[in-house]
Write a protein that holds these residues in place. Structure first.
Motif, PDB file in Angstrom:
ATOM      1  N   HIS A  52      -5.433   4.111   3.817  1.00 22.34           N
ATOM      2  CA  HIS A  52      -5.092   5.524   4.061  1.00 22.34           C
ATOM      3  C   HIS A  52      -3.194   5.355   5.276  1.00 22.34           C
TER       4      HIS A  52
ATOM      5  N   ARG B 109      -9.572   0.133   0.805  1.00 24.42           N
ATOM      6  CA  ARG B 109      -8.501   1.119   0.469  1.00 24.42           C
ATOM      7  C   ARG B 109      -7.628   1.784   1.484  1.00 24.42           C
TER       8      ARG B 109
ATOM      9  N   VAL C 293      -6.956   0.780   6.397  1.00 22.71           N
ATOM     10  CA  VAL C 293      -7.490   0.465   5.319  1.00 22.71           C
ATOM     11  C   VAL C 293      -9.241   0.237   5.528  1.00 22.71           C
TER      12      VAL C 293
ATOM     13  N   ALA D 123       0.867  -1.325   0.060  1.00 20.53           N
ATOM     14  CA  ALA D 123      -0.249  -0.254  -0.193  1.00 20.53           C
ATOM     15  C   ALA D 123       1.181   1.098  -0.012  1.00 20.53           C
TER      16      ALA D 123
END
Length: 147
Positions: free
Chosen positions: A129, A127, A123, A112
């Motif tokens: 971050h 997604r 997450v 990531a």
């Protein structure tokens, strides 16, 4: 697992040595606050401050079921500590994964973050971050059910 305890143990050893100097010279009143300070620092940088970690696979599975974010962290990380302290009681509502205990978690964080083990990586809905604002993370939690 031992890797997570290196910094807290170093803080305890250094604190003991620093506090021993005034204690040996007869200034116990100066030694006690120094020792307490180092013990507090060691506690804050230990895994004890964080909710119990689970494995990356289990965290993903639970997150898919309940929709709660997954937080990848490691002991000694000041940004992880900031996130944990600013979340307060809400921290227990997240799935915490220690990247030093789970190689799969470390691999997920590297994937990531362009090959870097940058934490905290949160997450949400699949997604990642990196180092998000704690208020934003709190906003990603579903409202607490009223009792």
């Amino acid at each position: 697992m031992m890797r997570a305890w290196i910094l807290p143990l170093l803080l305890l050893v250094c604190g003991s040595l620093v506090a021993a100097t005034p204690a040996v010279r007869g200034f116990a009143a100066a030694a006690v606050p120094l020792l307490v300070l180092f013990v507090l620092l060691a506690g804050l940088h230990s895994p004890l401050v964080f909710p119990r970690s689970i494995g990356a696979a289990e965290a993903r599975r639970r997150s898919e079921l309940d929709g709660r974010p997954v937080v990848y962290w490691r002991a000694g990380c000041p940004y992880c500590l900031r996130l944990r302290l600013r979340l307060g009681r809400d921290a227990g509502r997240l799935h915490w994964v220690d990247i030093w205990r789970d190689p799969a978690a470390a691999a997920a964080v590297r994937e990531a973050n362009d090959g870097n083990e940058t934490v905290p990586t949160v997450v949400v809905a699949g997604r990642p971050h990196t180092n998000p604002d704690p208020a934003w993370v709190r906003g990603q939690l579903a409202p607490r059910p009223r009792a």
